[in-house]
Design a protein around this motif. Structure first.
Motif, PDB file in Angstrom:
ATOM      1  N   ARG A 156     -56.261  -0.115  56.385  1.00  0.00           N
ATOM      2  CA  ARG A 156     -55.261  -1.863  57.043  1.00  0.00           C
ATOM      3  C   ARG A 156     -57.246  -2.255  56.976  1.00  0.00           C
ATOM      4  O   ARG A 156     -57.776  -2.617  57.593  1.00  0.00           O
ATOM      5  CB  ARG A 156     -55.104  -1.806  57.928  1.00  0.00           C
ATOM      6  CG  ARG A 156     -54.012  -0.960  58.228  1.00  0.00           C
ATOM      7  CD  ARG A 156     -53.323  -1.154  59.938  1.00  0.00           C
ATOM      8  NE  ARG A 156     -52.179  -0.153  59.638  1.00  0.00           N
ATOM      9  CZ  ARG A 156     -51.823   0.863  61.284  1.00  0.00           C
ATOM     10  NH1 ARG A 156     -52.211   0.483  61.964  1.00  0.00           N
ATOM     11  NH2 ARG A 156     -50.778   1.763  60.856  1.00  0.00           N
ATOM     12  N   PRO A 157     -57.008  -3.888  55.947  1.00  0.00           N
ATOM     13  CA  PRO A 157     -58.377  -4.723  56.349  1.00  0.00           C
ATOM     14  C   PRO A 157     -58.938  -4.754  57.930  1.00  0.00           C
ATOM     15  O   PRO A 157     -57.878  -5.413  58.693  1.00  0.00           O
ATOM     16  CB  PRO A 157     -58.039  -6.002  55.207  1.00  0.00           C
ATOM     17  CG  PRO A 157     -56.278  -5.669  55.433  1.00  0.00           C
ATOM     18  CD  PRO A 157     -55.744  -4.305  55.674  1.00  0.00           C
ATOM     19  N   PRO A 158     -60.483  -5.567  57.673  1.00  0.00           N
ATOM     20  CA  PRO A 158     -60.733  -5.826  59.091  1.00  0.00           C
ATOM     21  C   PRO A 158     -59.832  -6.889  59.552  1.00  0.00           C
ATOM     22  O   PRO A 158     -59.586  -7.712  59.410  1.00  0.00           O
ATOM     23  CB  PRO A 158     -62.067  -6.490  58.809  1.00  0.00           C
ATOM     24  CG  PRO A 158     -62.281  -5.467  57.799  1.00  0.00           C
ATOM     25  CD  PRO A 158     -60.983  -5.286  56.650  1.00  0.00           C
ATOM     26  N   GLU A 159     -59.755  -6.595  61.308  1.00  0.00           N
ATOM     27  CA  GLU A 159     -58.555  -8.856  60.971  1.00  0.00           C
ATOM     28  C   GLU A 159     -59.491  -8.665  63.181  1.00  0.00           C
ATOM     29  O   GLU A 159     -60.330  -6.945  63.852  1.00  0.00           O
ATOM     30  CB  GLU A 159     -57.717  -8.593  62.000  1.00  0.00           C
ATOM     31  CG  GLU A 159     -55.987  -6.762  62.368  1.00  0.00           C
ATOM     32  CD  GLU A 159     -55.046  -7.155  62.442  1.00  0.00           C
ATOM     33  OE1 GLU A 159     -55.326  -6.384  63.113  1.00  0.00           O
ATOM     34  OE2 GLU A 159     -55.111  -7.397  60.931  1.00  0.00           O
ATOM     35  N   GLY A 160     -59.512  -9.420  63.446  1.00  0.00           N
ATOM     36  CA  GLY A 160     -59.671  -9.835  65.265  1.00  0.00           C
ATOM     37  C   GLY A 160     -61.299 -10.111  64.831  1.00  0.00           C
ATOM     38  O   GLY A 160     -61.826  -9.738  64.398  1.00  0.00           O
ATOM     39  N   GLU A 161     -61.402 -10.853  66.246  1.00  0.00           N
ATOM     40  CA  GLU A 161     -62.535 -10.875  66.329  1.00  0.00           C
ATOM     41  C   GLU A 161     -63.677  -9.377  66.121  1.00  0.00           C
ATOM     42  O   GLU A 161     -64.671  -9.872  66.166  1.00  0.00           O
ATOM     43  CB  GLU A 161     -62.336 -11.668  67.734  1.00  0.00           C
ATOM     44  CG  GLU A 161     -64.686 -11.714  68.355  1.00  0.00           C
ATOM     45  CD  GLU A 161     -64.642 -12.295  69.753  1.00  0.00           C
ATOM     46  OE1 GLU A 161     -65.702 -11.993  70.783  1.00  0.00           O
ATOM     47  OE2 GLU A 161     -63.534 -13.267  70.390  1.00  0.00           O
ATOM     48  N   ASP A 162     -63.339  -8.551  65.654  1.00  0.00           N
ATOM     49  CA  ASP A 162     -64.423  -7.794  66.287  1.00  0.00           C
ATOM     50  C   ASP A 162     -64.377  -6.784  65.373  1.00  0.00           C
ATOM     51  O   ASP A 162     -64.669  -5.948  64.775  1.00  0.00           O
ATOM     52  CB  ASP A 162     -64.229  -6.756  67.224  1.00  0.00           C
ATOM     53  CG  ASP A 162     -64.320  -6.557  68.565  1.00  0.00           C
ATOM     54  OD1 ASP A 162     -65.150  -7.162  69.314  1.00  0.00           O
ATOM     55  OD2 ASP A 162     -63.706  -5.953  69.551  1.00  0.00           O
ATOM     56  N   ARG A 163     -63.256  -7.382  63.606  1.00  0.00           N
ATOM     57  CA  ARG A 163     -63.127  -7.367  62.625  1.00  0.00           C
ATOM     58  C   ARG A 163     -63.121  -5.791  62.824  1.00  0.00           C
ATOM     59  O   ARG A 163     -63.744  -4.852  61.723  1.00  0.00           O
ATOM     60  CB  ARG A 163     -64.966  -7.047  61.518  1.00  0.00           C
ATOM     61  CG  ARG A 163     -64.879  -8.385  61.921  1.00  0.00           C
ATOM     62  CD  ARG A 163     -64.831  -9.945  60.874  1.00  0.00           C
ATOM     63  NE  ARG A 163     -64.267  -8.603  59.567  1.00  0.00           N
ATOM     64  CZ  ARG A 163     -63.538  -9.128  58.138  1.00  0.00           C
ATOM     65  NH1 ARG A 163     -62.464 -10.208  58.735  1.00  0.00           N
ATOM     66  NH2 ARG A 163     -63.945  -8.913  57.149  1.00  0.00           N
ATOM     67  N   VAL A 164     -62.372  -6.047  63.255  1.00  0.00           N
ATOM     68  CA  VAL A 164     -62.028  -3.857  63.435  1.00  0.00           C
ATOM     69  C   VAL A 164     -60.708  -3.041  62.149  1.00  0.00           C
ATOM     70  O   VAL A 164     -59.054  -4.222  62.289  1.00  0.00           O
ATOM     71  CB  VAL A 164     -60.280  -3.274  64.711  1.00  0.00           C
ATOM     72  CG1 VAL A 164     -59.467  -2.457  64.660  1.00  0.00           C
ATOM     73  CG2 VAL A 164     -62.080  -3.865  66.388  1.00  0.00           C
ATOM     74  N   ALA A 165     -60.616  -2.822  61.196  1.00  0.00           N
ATOM     75  CA  ALA A 165     -60.398  -1.661  60.599  1.00  0.00           C
ATOM     76  C   ALA A 165     -59.873  -0.833  60.785  1.00  0.00           C
ATOM     77  O   ALA A 165     -60.351   0.103  61.516  1.00  0.00           O
ATOM     78  CB  ALA A 165     -61.047  -1.743  59.556  1.00  0.00           C
ATOM     79  N   THR A 166     -58.656  -0.512  59.680  1.00  0.00           N
ATOM     80  CA  THR A 166     -57.822   1.000  60.596  1.00  0.00           C
ATOM     81  C   THR A 166     -57.837   1.471  59.110  1.00  0.00           C
ATOM     82  O   THR A 166     -56.985   1.536  58.348  1.00  0.00           O
ATOM     83  CB  THR A 166     -56.455   0.462  60.779  1.00  0.00           C
ATOM     84  OG1 THR A 166     -56.352  -0.193  62.088  1.00  0.00           O
ATOM     85  CG2 THR A 166     -55.624   2.094  61.215  1.00  0.00           C
ATOM     86  N   VAL A 167     -58.383   2.741  59.576  1.00  0.00           N
ATOM     87  CA  VAL A 167     -58.177   4.432  58.420  1.00  0.00           C
ATOM     88  C   VAL A 167     -57.133   5.281  58.255  1.00  0.00           C
ATOM     89  O   VAL A 167     -58.201   6.253  59.614  1.00  0.00           O
ATOM     90  CB  VAL A 167     -59.480   4.737  58.138  1.00  0.00           C
ATOM     91  CG1 VAL A 167     -59.569   5.471  56.863  1.00  0.00           C
ATOM     92  CG2 VAL A 167     -60.648   3.331  57.813  1.00  0.00           C
ATOM     93  N   ILE A 168     -56.062   5.778  57.952  1.00  0.00           N
ATOM     94  CA  ILE A 168     -55.790   6.997  58.502  1.00  0.00           C
ATOM     95  C   ILE A 168     -55.925   7.538  57.070  1.00  0.00           C
ATOM     96  O   ILE A 168     -54.978   7.245  55.991  1.00  0.00           O
ATOM     97  CB  ILE A 168     -53.711   6.339  58.830  1.00  0.00           C
ATOM     98  CG1 ILE A 168     -53.783   5.484  60.247  1.00  0.00           C
ATOM     99  CG2 ILE A 168     -52.825   7.537  58.663  1.00  0.00           C
ATOM    100  CD1 ILE A 168     -52.399   4.725  59.958  1.00  0.00           C
TER     101      ILE A 168
END
Length: 159
Positions: free
Chosen positions: A70-82
């Motif tokens: 899942r691409p980065p989002e939010g102020e912290d640029r959080v991506a999700t890798v599963i």
């Protein structure tokens, strides 16, 4: 290291972005085997593939796993890798290879932090994430469901 005469070489891991119908079906199969409480229809997978990078993994032509970034989002640029590996193929480095590829993709998208999510009942998946430096942030049950989920965040080395 060279291959000795008569020694069989291990099949190479191959990944394909889940774009065509066969790849979407393969991704769906692995996802639904690993996380049955969140089983998805093919239409839901098609929709998800428009938002996230979905890949299926194969040893030669044998389906062994899948991944989601899942691409980065939010102020912290959080991506999700599963990463998901079918039980019969665990312990062969497949999860590690998929994780490293997904992590590199997330970082290439500018991720400032990386998270993952694991079904609490998936003890192997939780151990896999923790062995790579992920720490638990939250446990929760989605409205109307009974399965418990765990969100974990990768702690940067040296912290």
């Amino acid at each position: 290291m060279t291959k000795r005469q008569g020694e069989a070489s291990a099949p190479a891991l191959r990944t394909e972005t889940a774009e065509d119908e066969d790849a979407l079906r393969d991704w769906r199969h692995v996802h639904n085997v690993i996380v049955p409480p969140a089983a998805m229809s093919l239409d839901e997978v098609r929709e998800r593939s428009r938002r996230y990078r979905l890949e299926s993994a194969y040893l030669e032509d044998v389906l062994v796993g899948c991944s989601t970034v899942r691409p980065p989002e939010g102020e912290d640029r959080v991506a999700t890798v599963i990463v998901r590996v079918l039980p019969a193929f665990r312990g062969r480095g497949i999860g590690t290879a998929l994780y490293e590829k997904g992590l590199a993709h997330a970082r290439g998208l500018g991720a400032g932090a990386v998270e993952t999510v694991v079904l609490a009942a998936n003890a192997e998946g939780l151990r896999f994430a923790e062995a790579r430096g992920f720490v638990e942030r939250e446990r929760y049950v989605l409205d109307g469901e009974s399965a418990e989920w765990i969100d974990l965040r990768l702690v940067p080395e040296g912290r």
